[in-house]
Design a protein around this motif. Structure first.
Motif, PDB file in Angstrom:
ATOM      1  N   GLY A 144       0.814  -1.207   0.000  1.00 26.27           N
ATOM      2  CA  GLY A 144       0.000   0.000   0.000  1.00 26.27           C
ATOM      3  C   GLY A 144       0.849   1.260   0.000  1.00 26.27           C
ATOM      4  O   GLY A 144       0.662   2.169  -0.809  1.00 26.27           O
TER       5      GLY A 144
ATOM      6  N   GLN B 283      -1.873   4.733  -2.792  1.00 24.01           N
ATOM      7  CA  GLN B 283      -3.038   4.487  -1.955  1.00 24.01           C
ATOM      8  C   GLN B 283      -3.694   5.818  -1.601  1.00 24.01           C
ATOM      9  O   GLN B 283      -3.043   6.863  -1.534  1.00 24.01           O
ATOM     10  CB  GLN B 283      -2.674   3.705  -0.702  1.00 24.01           C
ATOM     11  CG  GLN B 283      -1.777   4.416   0.284  1.00 24.01           C
ATOM     12  CD  GLN B 283      -1.483   3.549   1.506  1.00 24.01           C
ATOM     13  OE1 GLN B 283      -1.976   2.432   1.623  1.00 24.01           O
ATOM     14  NE2 GLN B 283      -0.675   4.065   2.414  1.00 24.01           N
ATOM     15  N   ARG B 284      -5.004   5.776  -1.386  1.00 24.24           N
ATOM     16  CA  ARG B 284      -5.789   6.981  -1.149  1.00 24.24           C
ATOM     17  C   ARG B 284      -6.257   7.035   0.297  1.00 24.24           C
ATOM     18  O   ARG B 284      -6.447   5.983   0.929  1.00 24.24           O
ATOM     19  CB  ARG B 284      -7.025   6.980  -2.058  1.00 24.24           C
ATOM     20  CG  ARG B 284      -6.735   7.030  -3.540  1.00 24.24           C
ATOM     21  CD  ARG B 284      -7.917   6.509  -4.338  1.00 24.24           C
ATOM     22  NE  ARG B 284      -8.007   5.058  -4.173  1.00 24.24           N
ATOM     23  CZ  ARG B 284      -7.524   4.178  -5.059  1.00 24.24           C
ATOM     24  NH1 ARG B 284      -6.928   4.604  -6.144  1.00 24.24           N
ATOM     25  NH2 ARG B 284      -7.645   2.886  -4.840  1.00 24.24           N
TER      26      ARG B 284
ATOM     27  N   ASP C 243      -8.821   4.317   1.733  1.00 26.70           N
ATOM     28  CA  ASP C 243      -8.566   2.946   1.303  1.00 26.70           C
ATOM     29  C   ASP C 243      -8.496   2.040   2.532  1.00 26.70           C
ATOM     30  O   ASP C 243      -8.122   2.490   3.629  1.00 26.70           O
ATOM     31  CB  ASP C 243      -7.236   2.847   0.554  1.00 26.70           C
ATOM     32  CG  ASP C 243      -7.340   3.255  -0.906  1.00 26.70           C
ATOM     33  OD1 ASP C 243      -8.452   3.609  -1.338  1.00 26.70           O
ATOM     34  OD2 ASP C 243      -6.304   3.246  -1.596  1.00 26.70           O
TER      35      ASP C 243
ATOM     36  N   ILE D  97      -6.566  -1.461   3.694  1.00 33.19           N
ATOM     37  CA  ILE D  97      -5.532  -2.418   3.326  1.00 33.19           C
ATOM     38  C   ILE D  97      -5.493  -3.544   4.347  1.00 33.19           C
ATOM     39  O   ILE D  97      -5.940  -3.388   5.489  1.00 33.19           O
ATOM     40  CB  ILE D  97      -4.149  -1.743   3.222  1.00 33.19           C
ATOM     41  CG1 ILE D  97      -3.717  -1.166   4.578  1.00 33.19           C
ATOM     42  CG2 ILE D  97      -4.162  -0.660   2.144  1.00 33.19           C
ATOM     43  CD1 ILE D  97      -2.303  -0.611   4.583  1.00 33.19           C
TER      44      ILE D  97
ATOM     45  N   THR E 123      -2.203   9.291   4.296  1.00 33.13           N
ATOM     46  CA  THR E 123      -1.118   8.507   3.693  1.00 33.13           C
ATOM     47  C   THR E 123       0.256   8.925   4.209  1.00 33.13           C
ATOM     48  O   THR E 123       1.249   8.269   3.912  1.00 33.13           O
ATOM     49  CB  THR E 123      -1.139   8.628   2.157  1.00 33.13           C
ATOM     50  OG1 THR E 123      -0.875   9.982   1.777  1.00 33.13           O
ATOM     51  CG2 THR E 123      -2.489   8.189   1.594  1.00 33.13           C
TER      52      THR E 123
END
Length: 433
Positions: free
Chosen positions: A156, A248-249, A252, A254, A267
């Motif tokens: 990620g 990755q946003r 998101d 993971i 992030t």
């Protein structure tokens, strides 16, 4: 005079005499311990980083290579502490070199190659002629391997970069170990913040964000060079955090190695995600102690400044590390993990979020990491206290102390400092005694 005062005096002298080939130190050296301190300080002060200078003369400027310590003690009585000083100095200098290397030269793949070089050596160069040493076992997970084994944190965080992430496992495996210690290091080779982009002036030192992994790699090498009777496994969690269409946003979700899910709200809180992968993988091997080290939070600097690292975790292990830091002349302060900070990571859709309360951010980050530390196989399943079940674990935050942005002092240069390498080596030595 304290041993640390001797280290600093020797280090300051040798650091400032880098234009000379040979130096003799007439410092108090009446005992074996004092000789060891002077030798260690000299080894720490004998450092320059001129690899990327365009001028050949500047590039060839080398630190002092020959140091004589004036003492009445016989050489056979001090050979051991001189050997040790050479190994410790090599470990700290290797850590500094990695931290100082520009991010276009040091990225996950090239870091893994350097770890391979460290593992293949039978000794660090500075330790030649000391004692027997062994090669290290090395395992590297590339992007396909990470996906196959579910290292979702690394994938990620590293997804936004053209330079794919890596997980590296280094192992010093003596024939009759008295204990097994796992070390997990944060290795973000450059941290832009990802899509939660940092301000420009906050990126100018972000090559330092792999300082934890650098420390781990150097300490595992030192354990082999010192022939310590302790199995030491080092986990280097390597990724570059960049913004792009594949990054990755925020929001998101993971899946970390081992199956826990994390909702990514920011992030730029990425270090804890790659460390979560490493902590879970290391826990699966059931070490006797698990220690992670990371340039993790700006909150560490607000709480403790830029020369004092913070340590959190299981009380007994935390205390051992503080004692090792005091013996090594490094500043390490015990900090709590208050019960209430864990709730700041509650998510409505996943097991956790990666962003807790802003207040007490260093303590909260430790609470997040603790969620990925496994239980002991022999733990009492009916025990009410989770601490009694968990593998003894400690988290060291070196966000400020890993990199000296001001003038050099004592044996500490500007730039990468190699902080906590000496503390971890001392801790491992104590286990082997």
């Amino acid at each position: 005079m304290s041993l640390e005062a001797l280290r600093r005096a020797a280090g300051a002298a040798v650091r400032q005499l880098s234009s000379l080939d040979s130096v003799a130190l007439a410092l108090p050296a009446a005992t074996v311990e004092e000789v060891g301190a002077v030798a260690e300080g000299a080894a720490l002060g004998a450092y320059t980083f001129s690899h990327f200078r365009g001028d050949e003369e500047a590039r060839s400027k080398a630190p002092v290579s020959d140091v004589r310590i004036l003492t009445d003690l016989k050489e056979r009585h001090i050979a051991g502490v001189l050997d040790r000083a050479a190994v410790v100095g090599a470990a700290v200098r290797a850590t500094r070199d990695l931290v100082n290397t520009p991010p276009n030269h040091l990225y996950p793949e090239s870091f893994a190659e350097i770890a391979g070089d460290l593992s293949a050596r039978t000794k660090s160069p500075a330790a030649e002629g000391t004692r027997k040493s062994s090669k290290l076992k090395l395992t590297v997970w590339d992007e396909d391997g990470l996906a196959e084994e579910g290292f979702g944190g690394l994938l990620g965080v590293g997804g936004g970069s053209t330079r794919a992430p890596r997980m590296v496992r280094m192992e010093h495996a003596p024939s009759k170990p008295v204990a097994h210690v796992a070390l997990v290091g944060k290795g973000i080779t450059f941290d832009s913040g990802g899509l939660s982009l940092k301000p420009g002036n906050a990126m100018t030192t972000m090559k330092l964000d792999m300082g934890g992994a650098a420390t781990v790699a150097a300490v595992v090498r030192a354990a082999a060079d010192l022939d310590l009777p302790v199995t030491v496994t080092g986990w280097l969690c390597l990724a570059e955090n960049m913004p792009s269409g594949s990054a990755q946003r925020p929001e998101d979700v993971i899946t970390i190695h081992g199956g826990k899910t994390v909702e990514v709200l920011n992030t730029d809180a990425e270090g804890r995600l790659v460390m979560a992968d490493g902590l879970d993988a290391a826990s699966a091997e059931q070490p006797d102690a698990l220690i992670d080290i990371a340039t993790l939070t700006g909150a560490q600097m607000i709480a403790l400044g830029v020369r004092t690292s913070g340590v959190m975790g299981e009380e007994g292990l935390r205390g051992q590390l503080v004692s090792s830091a005091e013996a090594s002349g490094e500043q390490l302060w015990p900090m709590p993990i208050p019960e209430e900070v864990r709730s700041g990571f509650d998510s409505e859709i996943a097991d956790l979020t990666n962003l807790g309360d802003r207040n007490g951010g260093m303590l909260g980050a430790a609470a997040f990491l603790r969620e990925f530390v496994g239980d002991r196989a022999d733990a009492d399943v009916d025990a009410l206290d989770p601490e009694a079940k968990r593998i003894p674990w400690a988290h060291i935050d070196i966000a400020g102390p890993a990199f000296n942005e001001k003038s050099a002092y004592g044996y500490t240069p500007a730039g990468g400092t190699g902080v906590m390498a000496r503390t971890l080596i001392n801790y491992l030595e104590n286990l082997g005694r």
